[in-house]
Design a protein around this motif. Structure first.
Motif, mmCIF file in Angstrom:
data_model
loop_
_atom_site.group_PDB
_atom_site.id
_atom_site.type_symbol
_atom_site.label_atom_id
_atom_site.label_comp_id
_atom_site.label_asym_id
_atom_site.label_seq_id
_atom_site.Cartn_x
_atom_site.Cartn_y
_atom_site.Cartn_z
ATOM 1 N N GLU A 55 0.842 -1.185 0.000
ATOM 2 C CA GLU A 55 0.000 0.000 0.000
ATOM 3 C C GLU A 55 0.880 1.238 0.000
ATOM 4 O O GLU A 55 1.778 1.383 0.829
ATOM 5 N N ILE A 76 -5.093 -6.952 2.642
ATOM 6 C CA ILE A 76 -5.699 -5.694 2.196
ATOM 7 C C ILE A 76 -6.814 -5.965 1.189
ATOM 8 O O ILE A 76 -7.876 -5.319 1.218
ATOM 9 N N ARG A 80 -10.409 -4.692 1.990
ATOM 10 C CA ARG A 80 -10.740 -3.402 1.378
ATOM 11 C C ARG A 80 -11.021 -3.450 -0.118
ATOM 12 O O ARG A 80 -11.421 -2.433 -0.706
ATOM 13 N N LEU A 214 -7.719 2.563 -3.150
ATOM 14 C CA LEU A 214 -8.401 1.991 -1.995
ATOM 15 C C LEU A 214 -9.481 2.980 -1.532
ATOM 16 O O LEU A 214 -9.339 3.677 -0.542
ATOM 17 N N ALA A 219 -14.281 -0.578 -0.996
ATOM 18 C CA ALA A 219 -14.350 -1.416 0.209
ATOM 19 C C ALA A 219 -15.722 -2.045 0.397
ATOM 20 O O ALA A 219 -15.871 -3.008 1.152
#
Length: 340
Positions: A55, A76, A80, A214, A219
């Protein structure tokens, strides 16, 4: 399969006169066995491309050499980017997901039988030869209803690329004349008069990184796939969706369709119908209509327009009411145990 020379890094450094590139090999090897592709040199990229996932400043950067399985299982992505996880899980068998790379998966070729069997005419395989998929009596179950042309009606078969396009992903490339960034929605070309040119990549240009924002809408997303059988089959219609909600109002959304386009088909028209509005059934159905407004179904594929509208509406309503499905619910849905 015709004879070829296999090279490995560092001989696989990108160059315009270079070999055909092989990553996981799950598409290229098949097409070479069928004599659809007959490269004289093949460069194996395993170990040459990055497999890292990290990230950076609110984005997920993924090395093009990362496998589908590794990306799907990353914490992740689980937390998300649920639509990405769903698309990867539903894309293929575990064996293929453990071999196929995410960079290569974006570039997979159509499953149109008239492309994959050399006894048929195909403008995508042999430019100017004709398109037997458009002849009377042709099997059109794997054909597109969006983005078609007189030269080609073959659909794009992938799942991950649909979620990647929906969420506003970009790719980073490597090339001797300069690296660049390309939006996921710009990577694949419409067939028009040159269906054999499938992407905007230059000769010798390699995908090096995939970048996924993101976002709040990402998400709260999922990938809904409708197919003829419950596993190891390509989509008749699919929808990658993400919703950011403030109560029952849509703050932002991501929508793309699979199984029905000549390329992964993001729909800004459907997104515009929903953004800033209450997520009512009527508004969702209007968005589904907007997503297919430009459909031009070849004879025998008209049902796919209705199927795509209903798939998208179902995905949006389910996401609005219950949020992203967990793995158990996802598999139950794909096996038809929760469809009404």
């Amino acid at each position: 399969m015709v004879p070829f020379t296999l090279t490995t890094p560092p001989d696989a450094v990108p160059n315009a006169d270079g070999p055909t590139y092989l990553a996981g090999g799950t598409t290229l090897a098949d097409l070479m066995k069928l004599n659809v592709l007959q490269p004289d040199r093949v460069a194996h990229l395993r170990g040459f491309q990055s497999t890292a996932i990290e990230e950076i400043d609110g984005e997920l950067w993924v090395g093009a050499g990362c496998t589908m399985a590794a990306l799907a299982d990353h914490p992740i992505v689980r937390a998300r980017l649920p639509a990405v996880r769903h698309a990867l899980i539903l894309a293929a068998s575990p064996q293929i997901r453990n071999m196929a790379t995410v960079g290569g998966n974006l570039l997979q070729r159509t499953r149109c039988p008239y492309y994959r069997h050399t006894e048929f005419r195909c403008n995508k395989r042999e430019p100017g030869s004709g398109c037997d998929a458009q002849e009377e009596g042709a099997d059109r179950s794997l054909m597109a209803v969006l983005g078609t042309s007189e030269r080609c009606i073959a659909n794009y078969p992938g799942d991950f690329a649909v979620a990647f396009a929906a969420l506003g992903g970009t790719i980073e490339t490597a090339h001797p004349d300069g690296n660049r960034s390309i939006s996921a929605t710009d990577l694949h070309r419409l067939p028009e008069d040159t269906p054999h040119i499938e992407t905007v990549l230059r000769p010798g240009e390699l995908i090096s990184q995939l970048v996924l924002p993101l976002s709040p809408a990402a998400a709260n997303g999922w990938y809904c796939k409708v197919r003829e059988r419950s596993s190891y089959a390509f989509a008749l219609a699919s929808a990658a969706v993400g919703l950011e909600l403030d109560g029952d109002r849509v703050t932002s959304c991501h929508i793309a369709l699979g199984g029905v386009g000549t390329k992964p088909w993001r729909s800004p028209e459907a997104e515009a119908v929903l953004t800033g509005q209450q997520a009512t059934d009527e508004r969702i159905e209007a968005a589904s209509e907007a997503a297919l407004a430009d459909a031009n179904p070849p004879k025998g594929t008209e049902y796919k327009v209705t199927l795509a509208k209903r798939t998208l509406a179902f995905a949006l309503k389910r996401l609005r009411d219950e949020g992203p499905p967990d793995d158990a619910t996802l598999l139950a849905l794909q096996h038809g145990r929760e469809f009404g």
